[in-house]
Design an enzyme around this catalytic site. Structure first.
Site, PDB file in Angstrom:
ATOM      1  N   ASP A 159      44.786  49.594  45.013  1.00 12.67           N
ATOM      2  CA  ASP A 159      45.988  49.258  44.246  1.00 12.67           C
ATOM      3  C   ASP A 159      46.695  50.560  43.854  1.00 12.67           C
ATOM      4  O   ASP A 159      46.185  51.648  44.105  1.00 12.67           O
ATOM      5  CB  ASP A 159      45.634  48.404  43.024  1.00 12.67           C
ATOM      6  CG  ASP A 159      44.760  49.153  42.031  1.00 12.67           C
ATOM      7  OD1 ASP A 159      44.432  50.327  42.289  1.00 12.67           O
ATOM      8  OD2 ASP A 159      44.404  48.567  41.003  1.00 12.67           O
TER       9      ASP A 159
ATOM     10  N   GLY B 106      47.298  51.748  40.960  1.00 16.12           N
ATOM     11  CA  GLY B 106      46.844  52.392  39.732  1.00 16.12           C
ATOM     12  C   GLY B 106      47.753  52.060  38.571  1.00 16.12           C
ATOM     13  O   GLY B 106      47.482  52.430  37.442  1.00 16.12           O
ATOM     14  N   GLY B 107      48.828  51.341  38.870  1.00 13.56           N
ATOM     15  CA  GLY B 107      49.793  51.023  37.821  1.00 13.56           C
ATOM     16  C   GLY B 107      49.359  49.881  36.932  1.00 13.56           C
ATOM     17  O   GLY B 107      49.703  49.836  35.766  1.00 13.56           O
ATOM     18  N   PHE B 108      48.574  48.980  37.488  1.00  6.91           N
ATOM     19  CA  PHE B 108      48.211  47.784  36.729  1.00  6.91           C
ATOM     20  C   PHE B 108      47.472  48.107  35.444  1.00  6.91           C
ATOM     21  O   PHE B 108      47.708  47.507  34.409  1.00  6.91           O
ATOM     22  CB  PHE B 108      47.368  46.844  37.591  1.00  6.91           C
ATOM     23  CG  PHE B 108      46.942  45.608  36.860  1.00  6.91           C
ATOM     24  CD1 PHE B 108      47.861  44.598  36.614  1.00  6.91           C
ATOM     25  CD2 PHE B 108      45.652  45.460  36.386  1.00  6.91           C
ATOM     26  CE1 PHE B 108      47.495  43.466  35.912  1.00  6.91           C
ATOM     27  CE2 PHE B 108      45.276  44.327  35.683  1.00  6.91           C
ATOM     28  CZ  PHE B 108      46.200  43.323  35.447  1.00  6.91           C
TER      29      PHE B 108
ATOM     30  N   ASP C 115      54.276  49.877  41.152  1.00  8.11           N
ATOM     31  CA  ASP C 115      55.248  48.952  40.580  1.00  8.11           C
ATOM     32  C   ASP C 115      55.164  49.018  39.063  1.00  8.11           C
ATOM     33  O   ASP C 115      54.205  49.536  38.503  1.00  8.11           O
ATOM     34  CB  ASP C 115      55.005  47.520  41.077  1.00  8.11           C
ATOM     35  CG  ASP C 115      53.588  47.046  40.766  1.00  8.11           C
ATOM     36  OD1 ASP C 115      52.726  47.904  40.483  1.00  8.11           O
ATOM     37  OD2 ASP C 115      53.342  45.845  40.816  1.00  8.11           O
TER      38      ASP C 115
ATOM     39  N   GLN D  67      58.443  42.030  42.350  1.00 11.73           N
ATOM     40  CA  GLN D  67      58.371  41.781  40.912  1.00 11.73           C
ATOM     41  C   GLN D  67      59.554  40.903  40.516  1.00 11.73           C
ATOM     42  O   GLN D  67      60.285  40.432  41.369  1.00 11.73           O
ATOM     43  CB  GLN D  67      58.391  43.108  40.148  1.00 11.73           C
ATOM     44  CG  GLN D  67      57.095  43.907  40.259  1.00 11.73           C
ATOM     45  CD  GLN D  67      55.931  43.250  39.531  1.00 11.73           C
ATOM     46  OE1 GLN D  67      56.094  42.294  38.789  1.00 11.73           O
ATOM     47  NE2 GLN D  67      54.727  43.750  39.785  1.00 11.73           N
TER      48      GLN D  67
ATOM     49  N   GLY E 174      52.768  40.552  39.586  1.00 11.54           N
ATOM     50  CA  GLY E 174      53.179  40.099  38.265  1.00 11.54           C
ATOM     51  C   GLY E 174      52.812  38.667  37.945  1.00 11.54           C
ATOM     52  O   GLY E 174      53.316  38.094  36.983  1.00 11.54           O
TER      53      GLY E 174
ATOM     54  N   ASP F 141      43.168  38.578  45.764  1.00 10.32           N
ATOM     55  CA  ASP F 141      42.103  39.396  45.184  1.00 10.32           C
ATOM     56  C   ASP F 141      41.922  38.976  43.744  1.00 10.32           C
ATOM     57  O   ASP F 141      42.869  38.531  43.096  1.00 10.32           O
ATOM     58  CB  ASP F 141      42.485  40.879  45.207  1.00 10.32           C
ATOM     59  CG  ASP F 141      43.367  41.243  44.040  1.00 10.32           C
ATOM     60  OD1 ASP F 141      44.575  40.959  44.124  1.00 10.32           O
ATOM     61  OD2 ASP F 141      42.871  41.778  43.036  1.00 10.32           O
TER      62      ASP F 141
ATOM     63  N   CYS G 250      25.582  24.807  50.139  1.00  6.08           N
ATOM     64  CA  CYS G 250      25.832  26.222  50.411  1.00  6.08           C
ATOM     65  C   CYS G 250      24.725  26.792  51.277  1.00  6.08           C
ATOM     66  O   CYS G 250      23.555  26.440  51.127  1.00  6.08           O
ATOM     67  CB  CYS G 250      25.922  26.987  49.094  1.00  6.08           C
ATOM     68  SG  CYS G 250      26.175  28.751  49.289  1.00  6.08           S
TER      69      CYS G 250
ATOM     70  N   CYS H   1      24.086  30.111  51.575  1.00  7.04           N
ATOM     71  CA  CYS H   1      23.814  31.513  51.250  1.00  7.04           C
ATOM     72  C   CYS H   1      22.340  31.733  50.951  1.00  7.04           C
ATOM     73  O   CYS H   1      21.592  30.788  50.688  1.00  7.04           O
ATOM     74  CB  CYS H   1      24.696  31.980  50.092  1.00  7.04           C
ATOM     75  SG  CYS H   1      24.058  31.639  48.455  1.00  7.04           S
TER      76      CYS H   1
ATOM     77  N   CYS I 245      21.124  30.169  47.612  1.00 12.04           N
ATOM     78  CA  CYS I 245      20.954  28.715  47.595  1.00 12.04           C
ATOM     79  C   CYS I 245      19.809  28.267  48.494  1.00 12.04           C
ATOM     80  O   CYS I 245      19.190  27.242  48.249  1.00 12.04           O
ATOM     81  CB  CYS I 245      22.254  28.021  47.979  1.00 12.04           C
ATOM     82  SG  CYS I 245      23.523  28.252  46.734  1.00 12.04           S
TER      83      CYS I 245
ATOM     84  N   HIS J 288      26.118  34.645  45.451  1.00  8.84           N
ATOM     85  CA  HIS J 288      26.504  33.269  45.768  1.00  8.84           C
ATOM     86  C   HIS J 288      28.013  33.062  45.612  1.00  8.84           C
ATOM     87  O   HIS J 288      28.659  32.472  46.481  1.00  8.84           O
ATOM     88  CB  HIS J 288      25.755  32.271  44.880  1.00  8.84           C
ATOM     89  CG  HIS J 288      26.388  30.912  44.894  1.00  8.84           C
ATOM     90  ND1 HIS J 288      26.153  29.997  45.903  1.00  8.84           N
ATOM     91  CD2 HIS J 288      27.308  30.334  44.080  1.00  8.84           C
ATOM     92  CE1 HIS J 288      26.876  28.914  45.687  1.00  8.84           C
ATOM     93  NE2 HIS J 288      27.585  29.094  44.590  1.00  8.84           N
TER      94      HIS J 288
HETATM   95 ZN   LIG Z   1      25.002  29.755  47.559  1.00  4.25          ZN
END
Ligand SMILES: [Zn+2]
Ligand SMILES: [Zn+2]
Lengths: 456, 409
Positions: free
Chosen positions: A91, A93-95, A196, A239, A266, A316, A354, A356, A359, A384
């Site tokens: 990113d 770095g502004g956030f 931004d 924005q 934003g 994200d 699931c 994974c 699980c 998970h």
């Molecule tokens: Zn799982």
């Protein structure tokens, strides 16, 4: 431009694509886990590969503080530093500045007309003068802190750059568009973000307009400062708050610059859901078809499904890993709070559907006795939860490619809202997306029936 | 359970190698002297289960846990419903050893111990466990073996208190055996504090019981390394050769060597835990050729006087080499000291995960060197060289080194 964006399939506005970045060929729609400091909550890079992560997000602000971008550059870039062979995004770095600027903003809206006056009076003199004047008033350490957090932002906003304070040594860090890009060039991620001016969406008034125009002015400085355009892709950020007119100006301004990709910024800052999806819908409609679209800070599974239906490609959020730390697992039905006493005797896996590692191996009861007490608890839950997000990304991609996107959306909503109580904003958004979800929404009479049966 | 120890050769003193086979699991037999990995609730503290296979097999398969860890959060009935610990932890090839004390979060607390059962310091406060309750936990968890309850007292307690601790420990052993309805393999606890006579008495009494092996408790609680040798000898003189001996409270490599020299077979990995938490990477001078230690390995590791390197140190900020160049662990194969230094600086959990992997891997290598030295009949020489190579180690208490090892030579 250092990417290729190839659309493989569509359903109305939704699309599935191959996004070829310098380090990895990604499948969109995709979710990017946040690895703030060059790592994700106790998970090794080989585990992240196993889970199916394609792009990891790094926070420029944190990395610039420690270990510093110069060091990362010297050691061969962030990929090499953290031994991550796939794609990275940083990113601007502004956030992180939103936090610092929050106080200033509140002050500004509250005393907008007195703004210059305050600047002239309060910040013309060093804070020690005010301290001597106010020494008899007890909280002068508070005044010092207030001064440190507010004076710089004020001064610097007038000088077209954003200030930051290093939490490590308290020294002010100034972040200009040039510096942000320079730092990101050193870190070396596949995708870098333009600086931004982030404003909380719940704020209204001239500050939004100012931030939008500033973002637009900064984009040219970012483009000019970008030294590695053939290895790194600079994404511009739309924005404009919740104002369609401002968003429109910003989108058109950015599209003119012909950037490799665009982000919708934003959002996810506490605005109501109907405003949220309308902004996404407006931006995705106006952004070019052949470029990736990234909705920043969005991470609830439901939001991702809705945004994908509206034509967004990338997301994200810290949500899956943060919520894991508090003992919450993501499941198709919504969330599962593993701290709850009922879990102590539950011998089922977190999510029986699931696949994974967690699980397949563990019961809810065992995770229950680990969570919030042992490091392993949050590690396993993060695993998970990220697996869940990656599976969702893959399902979105394959259902669009295979032409069964509406069926997927309906199944998703049915499991999350078995009673048919799909929120109105989702129904509204799906109507715009051209996806018929009537089969999973309870009609008025049906919901009445449900209430009746529950009363009996 | 089957155990066979080969008789000590000339250059080994009482040190011995053995083969431990716990028939209830599908695991391969394990050579001793061996390291039991200390776990919290059945899993190593920071190593996720999918990375466990990266550790050397089968020597990383011995896992030690404290049944007391499960008293908060999950009931014995639920554990038994799941099918026991192997099933619950999802590690079917591993060997689970139940030991009430883990020296980290379950520490003997002799003042609150009374005749009904021993008391421990735990994260959830002080905890007293009675033999019946302990055995209920054991039978629900179905470990491969369990250690009987012991009243472990520090070195400075009165003779009377010490005698009482032996009496209680023996009574609790009888209780544990009689409550052991499911027939789990049992190791009898031997205590006796710092008194040779009590240690002898306890060992002689425990040998009379129907146990498959011995757990030597009450160490690491304030006794000096010097007096420990006599105590260990007093115990070992009374134990049969054909049964394994486990110890708790011996942490440092030097202490482990002292235990091996006395004839102990099984050790715990509390040392690794403390190193990992502190950000120290284990870089023991492991042998390259028979009997030779690379003596400049210490100066290579950043000029530190002792063999453990502190990864938090700024000298590793730009160090792009792994912790140990020749190490085959996951961490050294994939990450640099600079990255680990960064992770420790920003307090990221991955730092501990990666470091615990390296430290465990390396410490298992140390045990392999010990076994090889014993097999080749040169353990005493190995021990001397090792101590010599680490004489400046800040972890060794100064007085116990010189005199101690001269007398052994
Ligand atoms: Zn799982
Ligand atoms: Zn290693």
């Amino acid at each position: 431009m250092a990417l290729r964006f190839e659309i493989l399939g569509r359903f109305n506005r939704a699309r599935a694509a191959h996004l070829t970045l310098p380090h990895f060929l990604c499948q969109t729609p995709l979710f990017m886990p946040v690895g703030t400091q060059g790592t994700i909550k106790g998970l090794t890079t080989s585990q992240l590969e196993d889970i199916g992560c394609q792009i990891i997000l790094g926070n420029t602000y944190h990395l610039a503080l420690r270990p510093t971008s110069e060091l990362i550059d010297e050691l061969g870039g962030l990929h090499k530093f953290m031994n991550w062979p796939r794609a990275l995004l940083t990113d601007s770095g502004g956030f992180q500045m939103v936090v610092v600027l929050c106080l200033t903003d509140t002050l500004c809206t509250f005393l907008d007309s007195f703004r210059m006056l305050i600047c002239n009076i309060v910040f013309r003199y060093p804070y020690c003068i005010w301290l001597t004047l106010l020494k008899r008033v007890s909280h002068f350490s508070l005044i010092r802190r207030f001064y440190r957090t507010t004076s710089r932002p004020f001064m610097c906003l007038y000088h077209e750059s954003l200030p930051e304070f290093s939490p490590v040594d308290g020294k002010p860090m100034l972040l200009t568009p040039e510096e942000s890009i320079q730092i990101q060039n050193r870190i070396g991620a596949d995708i870098i973000m333009a600086l931004d001016d982030v404003v909380k969406t719940t704020i209204t008034g001239p500050r939004i307009k100012e931030a939008m125009y500033r973002t637009l002015r900064w984009i040219d400085r970012c483009i000019a400062a970008h030294k590695r355009p053939h290895e790194q892709n600079l994404f511009g950020i739309v924005q404009g708050g919740l104002d369609p007119a401002l968003r429109d100006i910003c989108v058109r301004g950015l599209v003119e610059r012909n950037l490799p990709g665009y982000a919708i910024g934003g959002l996810a800052g506490g605005e109501d859901k109907d405003s949220f999806w309308r902004v996404v819908a407006q931006c995705t409609a106006a952004l070019p078809e052949d470029k990736p679209r990234y909705v920043m800070g969005v991470g609830y599974p439901l939001d991702i499904v809705v945004c994908s239906a509206l034509g967004a490609d990338m997301y994200d959020c810290v949500y899956p890993t943060r919520t894991a730390r508090f003992g919450t697992a993501l499941i198709p039905e919504g969330v599962l709070k593993l701290k709850h006493q009922a879990m102590a005797t539950d011998v089922r896996p977190i999510d029986p559907t699931c696949e994974c590692m967690v699980c397949k191996k563990y019961t809810r009861a065992y995770i229950h006795c680990l969570v919030t007490k042992d490091a392993m608890g949050s590690q396993l839950l993060s695993y998970h939860n990220l697996h869940y997000m990656m599976k969702l990304s893959r399902d979105l991609h394959s259902s669009i490619v295979e032409g069964r996107f509406p069926e997927f959306v309906c199944k998703f909503l049915q499991r999350m809202f078995p009673k048919g109580d799909v929120p109105q904003w989702v129904c509204n958004a799906m109507e715009v997306a051209g996806i018929d979800i009537s089969s999973c929404c309870a009609t008025y009479s049906e919901s009445e029936d449900l209430m009746l049966t529950s009363k009996e | 359970m089957k155990f066979a120890a080969t008789a000590a050769a000339m250059g080994n003193g009482r040190a011995r190698v053995g083969l431990l086979h716990l028939s209830t699991t599908f695991s391969d037999p394990i050579e001793t002297p061996a390291l039991l990995l200390t776990t919290r609730k059945g899993l190593p503290l920071f190593i996720p289960p999918d990375l466990l296979p990266s550790l050397p097999s089968p020597h990383s398969h011995l896992l030690q846990f404290s049944p007391l860890h499960f008293l908060e959060g999950i009931s014995p009935k639920t554990i038994s419903d799941v099918g026991g610990l192997h099933q619950m932890i999802g590690l079917h090839q591993h060997i689970f050893v139940a030991v009430p004390r883990d020296s980290i979060t379950s520490i003997p607390e002799h003042q609150s111990t009374n005749k009904t059962g021993p008391s421990f310091h735990t994260p959830g406060g002080r905890l007293l466990i009675k033999p019946a309750d302990y055995m209920q936990l054991v039978s629900s968890m179905k470990p491969d073996l369990f250690v009987s309850l012991a009243d472990e007292v520090p070195a400075w307690v009165s003779t009377k208190r010490n005698t009482a601790s032996v009496d209680r420990t023996l009574r609790w052993l009888d209780d544990c055996i009689s409550y052991n309805k499911t027939g789990v393999t049992v190791f009898g606890s031997i205590v006796g504090g710092s008194r040779v006579e009590e240690r002898q008495r306890c060992a002689q009494e425990v040998v009379k019981r129907n146990v498959s092996g011995y757990f030597i408790g009450g160490f690491g609680l304030g006794e000096s390394m010097d007096e420990r040798s006599d105590l260990l000898a007093a115990i070992m003189d009374n134990l049969p050769e054909d049964k394994p001996r486990q110890v708790s409270g011996l942490e440092l490599p030097e202490e482990v060597l002292q235990g091996v020299a006395a004839g102990v077979d099984l050790f715990d990995s509390t040392y690794i835990y403390h190193l990992t938490i502190g950000g120290f990477a284990l870089t023991l001078p492991l042998e390259t050729r028979a009997g030779e230690f690379p003596d400049n390995e210490l100066s290579d590791s950043g000029g530190s006087v002792h063999a453990n390197i502190n990864l938090k140190s700024t000298i590793y900020r730009k160090d792009t080499s792994p912790i140990i160049e020749s190490c085959e662990c996951y961490t050294c194969q994939n990450h640099t000291k600079a990255y680990l230094n960064h992770l420790f600086n920003v307090h990221e959990m991955l730092a501990q995960t990666l470091l615990e992997i390296h430290n465990t891997h390396h410490y298992l290598g140390f045990f392999r060197s010990i076994r090889e030295a014993i097999k080749e009949g040169r353990f005493e020489q190995f021990r001397r060289n090792f101590i010599g190579g680490r004489r400046d180690n800040i972890f060794i208490s100064a007085p116990s080194d010189g005199t101690q090892f001269n007398s052994c030579a």
